[in-house]
Design a protein around this motif. Structure first.
Motif, PDB file in Angstrom:
ATOM      1  N   ALA A 195      57.372  16.940  62.648  1.00 32.19           N
ATOM      2  CA  ALA A 195      56.353  16.181  61.803  1.00 32.19           C
ATOM      3  C   ALA A 195      55.883  14.555  61.900  1.00 32.19           C
ATOM      4  O   ALA A 195      55.094  14.057  62.093  1.00 32.19           O
ATOM      5  N   ILE A 196      56.912  13.929  61.827  1.00 33.03           N
ATOM      6  CA  ILE A 196      56.507  12.315  61.899  1.00 33.03           C
ATOM      7  C   ILE A 196      56.432  12.293  63.166  1.00 33.03           C
ATOM      8  O   ILE A 196      55.688  11.389  63.993  1.00 33.03           O
ATOM      9  N   LEU A 197      56.282  13.524  64.661  1.00 34.27           N
ATOM     10  CA  LEU A 197      56.368  12.985  65.372  1.00 34.27           C
ATOM     11  C   LEU A 197      54.885  13.045  66.006  1.00 34.27           C
ATOM     12  O   LEU A 197      54.117  12.917  66.952  1.00 34.27           O
ATOM     13  N   VAL A 198      54.492  14.106  65.049  1.00 37.79           N
ATOM     14  CA  VAL A 198      52.616  14.339  65.409  1.00 37.79           C
ATOM     15  C   VAL A 198      52.269  13.604  65.290  1.00 37.79           C
ATOM     16  O   VAL A 198      50.972  13.798  66.531  1.00 37.79           O
ATOM     17  N   ARG A 199      52.252  12.217  64.524  1.00 41.84           N
ATOM     18  CA  ARG A 199      51.493  11.056  64.591  1.00 41.84           C
ATOM     19  C   ARG A 199      51.803  10.614  65.876  1.00 41.84           C
ATOM     20  O   ARG A 199      50.024   9.891  66.507  1.00 41.84           O
ATOM     21  N   PHE A 200      52.958  10.957  66.995  1.00 46.45           N
ATOM     22  CA  PHE A 200      52.388   9.678  68.211  1.00 46.45           C
ATOM     23  C   PHE A 200      51.546  11.063  68.635  1.00 46.45           C
ATOM     24  O   PHE A 200      51.577   9.747  70.215  1.00 46.45           O
ATOM     25  N   ILE A 201      51.779  11.877  68.378  1.00 45.64           N
ATOM     26  CA  ILE A 201      51.144  12.737  69.572  1.00 45.64           C
ATOM     27  C   ILE A 201      49.327  12.537  69.095  1.00 45.64           C
ATOM     28  O   ILE A 201      48.763  12.592  70.375  1.00 45.64           O
ATOM     29  N   ILE A 202      49.367  12.452  68.212  1.00 44.82           N
ATOM     30  CA  ILE A 202      48.088  12.233  67.920  1.00 44.82           C
ATOM     31  C   ILE A 202      47.419  10.720  68.161  1.00 44.82           C
ATOM     32  O   ILE A 202      46.720  11.078  69.196  1.00 44.82           O
ATOM     33  N   MET A 203      48.352   9.590  68.264  1.00 44.59           N
ATOM     34  CA  MET A 203      48.230   8.626  68.986  1.00 44.59           C
ATOM     35  C   MET A 203      48.012   8.613  70.464  1.00 44.59           C
ATOM     36  O   MET A 203      46.921   7.403  71.197  1.00 44.59           O
ATOM     37  N   LEU A 204      48.387   9.274  71.147  1.00 45.37           N
ATOM     38  CA  LEU A 204      48.426   9.646  72.527  1.00 45.37           C
ATOM     39  C   LEU A 204      47.993  10.171  72.650  1.00 45.37           C
ATOM     40  O   LEU A 204      46.549   9.169  73.358  1.00 45.37           O
ATOM     41  N   VAL A 205      46.872  11.168  71.854  1.00 48.49           N
ATOM     42  CA  VAL A 205      45.401  11.821  72.206  1.00 48.49           C
ATOM     43  C   VAL A 205      44.723  10.591  72.831  1.00 48.49           C
ATOM     44  O   VAL A 205      43.776  10.311  73.352  1.00 48.49           O
ATOM     45  N   LEU A 206      44.542   9.818  70.775  1.00 51.46           N
ATOM     46  CA  LEU A 206      43.751   9.015  71.004  1.00 51.46           C
ATOM     47  C   LEU A 206      43.659   7.579  71.992  1.00 51.46           C
ATOM     48  O   LEU A 206      42.484   6.924  72.592  1.00 51.46           O
ATOM     49  N   ASN A 207      44.568   7.532  71.930  1.00 50.75           N
ATOM     50  CA  ASN A 207      44.865   5.957  73.415  1.00 50.75           C
ATOM     51  C   ASN A 207      44.062   6.990  74.252  1.00 50.75           C
ATOM     52  O   ASN A 207      43.553   5.775  75.171  1.00 50.75           O
ATOM     53  N   ILE A 208      44.535   7.762  75.125  1.00 48.75           N
ATOM     54  CA  ILE A 208      43.898   8.223  75.947  1.00 48.75           C
ATOM     55  C   ILE A 208      42.477   8.432  76.521  1.00 48.75           C
ATOM     56  O   ILE A 208      41.551   7.999  77.437  1.00 48.75           O
ATOM     57  N   TRP A 209      42.149   9.267  75.600  1.00 48.02           N
ATOM     58  CA  TRP A 209      40.499   9.322  74.991  1.00 48.02           C
ATOM     59  C   TRP A 209      39.644   7.964  74.999  1.00 48.02           C
ATOM     60  O   TRP A 209      38.600   7.745  75.869  1.00 48.02           O
ATOM     61  N   VAL A 210      40.265   6.971  74.441  1.00 50.11           N
ATOM     62  CA  VAL A 210      39.904   5.184  74.068  1.00 50.11           C
ATOM     63  C   VAL A 210      39.428   5.055  75.987  1.00 50.11           C
ATOM     64  O   VAL A 210      39.097   4.423  75.844  1.00 50.11           O
ATOM     65  N   THR A 211      40.795   5.092  76.721  1.00 53.06           N
ATOM     66  CA  THR A 211      41.251   5.009  77.837  1.00 53.06           C
ATOM     67  C   THR A 211      39.680   5.637  78.909  1.00 53.06           C
ATOM     68  O   THR A 211      39.297   4.950  80.017  1.00 53.06           O
ATOM     69  N   ALA A 212      39.749   7.215  78.841  1.00 50.54           N
ATOM     70  CA  ALA A 212      39.468   7.579  79.586  1.00 50.54           C
ATOM     71  C   ALA A 212      37.677   7.322  79.055  1.00 50.54           C
ATOM     72  O   ALA A 212      36.555   6.553  79.831  1.00 50.54           O
ATOM     73  N   THR A 213      36.943   6.764  78.045  1.00 48.20           N
ATOM     74  CA  THR A 213      35.742   6.285  77.505  1.00 48.20           C
ATOM     75  C   THR A 213      35.669   5.339  78.146  1.00 48.20           C
ATOM     76  O   THR A 213      34.688   4.719  78.307  1.00 48.20           O
ATOM     77  N   ILE A 214      36.478   4.172  77.988  1.00 47.43           N
ATOM     78  CA  ILE A 214      36.816   2.551  78.906  1.00 47.43           C
ATOM     79  C   ILE A 214      36.331   2.822  80.409  1.00 47.43           C
ATOM     80  O   ILE A 214      34.955   2.104  80.244  1.00 47.43           O
ATOM     81  N   LEU A 215      36.772   3.912  80.766  1.00 52.55           N
ATOM     82  CA  LEU A 215      36.497   4.139  82.650  1.00 52.55           C
ATOM     83  C   LEU A 215      35.491   4.657  82.368  1.00 52.55           C
ATOM     84  O   LEU A 215      34.638   4.227  83.531  1.00 52.55           O
ATOM     85  N   HIS A 216      35.502   5.224  81.546  1.00 53.36           N
ATOM     86  CA  HIS A 216      33.677   6.082  81.786  1.00 53.36           C
ATOM     87  C   HIS A 216      32.853   5.402  81.507  1.00 53.36           C
ATOM     88  O   HIS A 216      31.146   4.905  82.484  1.00 53.36           O
ATOM     89  N   TYR A 217      33.214   4.364  80.697  1.00 51.76           N
ATOM     90  CA  TYR A 217      31.135   3.604  80.667  1.00 51.76           C
ATOM     91  C   TYR A 217      31.684   2.048  81.042  1.00 51.76           C
ATOM     92  O   TYR A 217      30.836   1.270  80.828  1.00 51.76           O
ATOM     93  N   ARG A 218      32.747   1.721  81.805  1.00 48.72           N
ATOM     94  CA  ARG A 218      33.181   0.586  82.870  1.00 48.72           C
ATOM     95  C   ARG A 218      31.786   0.169  83.568  1.00 48.72           C
ATOM     96  O   ARG A 218      31.318   1.149  84.510  1.00 48.72           O
TER      97      ARG A 218
END
Length: 186
Positions: free
Chosen positions: A157-180
């Motif tokens: 369960a401790i690792l779930v935080r990192f997985i969630i943060m990974l998904v959110l970081n990828i989402w932010v990166t994709a959004t940045i690239l989409h709106y660039r």
């Protein structure tokens, strides 16, 4: 936030230090390994050994993988209990030869340890499915320790935080690239 992360790290390490003790106690008290999947235990131990060998091969600091020598030692002891109480102690030597040979084989070539590490999560997941299959087939939890499996769930369960943060970081990166906005060249 850093204090919370430190607490999570230390609590996970402490749980890993005793994670298999309830399982060992259950097997010893009942003098039976009923319900435990030997295949699950062997797969789990294999995954731990691959991860441990990878970390040591690449000289990672011990504090980044300290729980793995502890988990490995506990799994080895539990494996011996399971072999003893299931009447298969003669299999201890072949397992020892395979695990020790595998330990050295993994580092014969760099690509072998890298490939094995890529499969270590799959191996660990397969160990859980093997235990589930054993439980489903026998419809008997026997000496399987719910406390051990609960503690294992906690460490994951401790690792779930990192997985969630990974998904959110990828989402932010994709959004940045989409709106660039592309720069116009004149």
């Amino acid at each position: 936030m850093e204090a919370l992360l430190g607490l999570a790290t230390w609590s996970t390490l402490l749980v890993c230090m005793v994670i298999k003790l309830p399982q060992m106690a259950a097997v010893l008290a009942a003098r039976s390994a009923r319900g435990l999947s030997l295949q699950s235990l062997v797969l789990e131990l294999s995954g731990f050994l691959v991860f441990l060998r990878y970390q040591s091969y690449y000289s990672y600091p011990l504090e980044t993988y300290l729980e793995y020598p502890i988990l490995t030692a506990q799994d080895v002891i539990l494996l011996l209990f399971v072999l003893h109480y299931s009447g298969n102690m003669r299999q201890a030597l072949p397992y020892t030869v395979i695990f020790v040979g595998g330990w050295y084989f993994l580092t014969l070539q760099k690509w072998i340890i890298d490939l094995a590490m890529n499969f270590s999560t799959l191996i660990s997941a397969a160990s859980k499915f093997a235990q589930l299959q054993c439980l489903w087939q026998t419809r008997d939890s026997g000496q399987v320790s719910a406390l051990t499996w609960s503690m294992s769930a906690y460490t994951c369960a401790i690792l779930v935080r990192f997985i969630i943060m990974l998904v959110l970081n990828i989402w932010v990166t994709a959004t940045i690239l989409h709106y660039r906005k592309t720069e116009k060249t004149d």
